[in-house]
Design an enzyme around this catalytic site. Sequence first.
Site, PDB file in Angstrom:
ATOM      1  N   CYS A  91       0.068  31.386 -16.011  1.00  0.00           N
ATOM      2  CA  CYS A  91       0.119  30.868 -17.379  1.00  0.00           C
ATOM      3  C   CYS A  91       1.522  30.825 -17.983  1.00  0.00           C
ATOM      4  O   CYS A  91       1.735  30.134 -18.973  1.00  0.00           O
ATOM      5  CB  CYS A  91      -0.791  31.694 -18.281  1.00  0.00           C
ATOM      6  SG  CYS A  91      -2.538  31.555 -17.854  1.00  0.00           S
ATOM      7  N   HIS A 358      -4.860  25.152 -23.746  1.00  0.00           N
ATOM      8  CA  HIS A 358      -3.885  25.843 -22.897  1.00  0.00           C
ATOM      9  C   HIS A 358      -3.745  25.089 -21.575  1.00  0.00           C
ATOM     10  O   HIS A 358      -4.430  25.410 -20.597  1.00  0.00           O
ATOM     11  CB  HIS A 358      -4.383  27.267 -22.687  1.00  0.00           C
ATOM     12  CG  HIS A 358      -3.578  28.132 -21.771  1.00  0.00           C
ATOM     13  ND1 HIS A 358      -2.251  27.901 -21.461  1.00  0.00           N
ATOM     14  CD2 HIS A 358      -3.937  29.258 -21.076  1.00  0.00           C
ATOM     15  CE1 HIS A 358      -1.829  28.834 -20.623  1.00  0.00           C
ATOM     16  NE2 HIS A 358      -2.829  29.665 -20.379  1.00  0.00           N
ATOM     17  N   CYS A 388       0.687  36.117 -21.620  1.00  0.00           N
ATOM     18  CA  CYS A 388       0.064  36.964 -20.604  1.00  0.00           C
ATOM     19  C   CYS A 388      -0.117  36.136 -19.342  1.00  0.00           C
ATOM     20  O   CYS A 388      -0.093  34.904 -19.376  1.00  0.00           O
ATOM     21  CB  CYS A 388      -1.268  37.509 -21.092  1.00  0.00           C
ATOM     22  SG  CYS A 388      -2.496  36.247 -21.525  1.00  0.00           S
TER      23      CYS A 388
END
Length: 402
Positions: A91, A358, A388
């Site tokens: 991510c 996202h 994260c």
Amino acid sequence: MTEAFIYDAVRTPRGRGKQDGSLHEVSTLGLATTALQAIRERNKLDTKLVDDVVMGCVDPVGEAGGDIARVAALTAGYGDHVPGIQINRFCASGLDAVNFAAAQVMSGQHDMTIGGGVESMSRVGIGASGGAWPVDPAIAIPSYFMPQGISADLIATKYGFTRDDCDAYAVESQKRAGKAWEEGRFKKSVVPVKDVNGLTILAKDEHMRPQTDMQSLAALKPSFVMMAEQGGFGAVAIQAHPEIEAVNHVHHAGNSSGIVDGAAAVLIGNEKAGKAAGLKPRARIRAFVNIGSEPAIMLTGPVDVTKKLLAKTGMKISDIDLFEVNEAFASVVLRFNQAFDVDPARVNVNGGAIAMGHPLGATGAMILGTALDELERTGKSIALITLCIGVGMGTATIIERI
């Protein structure tokens, strides 16, 4: 050390990451090309000045494979001499791409680079690239592998966040994102995605639901109960954290990040390169770090990496004006605010991934651009951007407006 300046930052709107999403017809290459073209065209950039393009992509397979950064630079009209490299830190890939590009400048090896990212989650499914972590006992067992949603629920349980806490955070994210769009706060950075005829396919984030309220979210069932009970991952969570008697399942589609398509690019260079391109710097990259954190609970990396970055820079949390903490799940941001006793009014002020989505490999570069725009809009100086990461990691970057 040479200073690395940010000269521009762009992103596409985020399209729903499903077959009925507006960007589903656009290839991964098309999304990446859109962002790189925008950087070139709106800055009237002579691409002879560009030394490298670094792009994050979390599932670089199929149409997204084969070094998407290099081919996107070519289709975006950059010279043949411009190389490209694709990176993956899950991510945080988009933010790390910016950091890697900045490091090339800061080290003095390159003068002007581009960092960014791309993900077409509607066309290349999440997890399509596979990996040993979830399936090979050699790593899955000692790392207490569990799906991220259960890790998010574990964070909520361990640190005392209720379903109402998480839902209230999600409602606020939706409201902030809706207000940001209404007030035109994204108009400086968002570039429309167009088809081959030049007609606009999408010009605005389409995952948002600004009318979301606590009542509508209350109707949603927790998403990860079956995984915990039938998959056995609830027992794994308790093995990893025996201080927890049972996992309280509080996350669902409404308070977790949305699956979307999108791309972003950030133009970085030293002072000499900026002058050669006739550009004025908008910000400087002050510092960035990465860290490994506990792989089981996994999503507390933003806390750990922020502590490391503050120690490295000698800064205090009070020195930071704005925070962009990726909203992978509501509990991730709630834990960050709790750990540093941060005023929520300084965190994700324009909403985040719960509202807008996202796009894994692009998000880090997107939220860095959001932070830059907000610093300029409000006249503030310092922003910290952090995400994260799967398998327990964190990445964080501090930028300073000029």
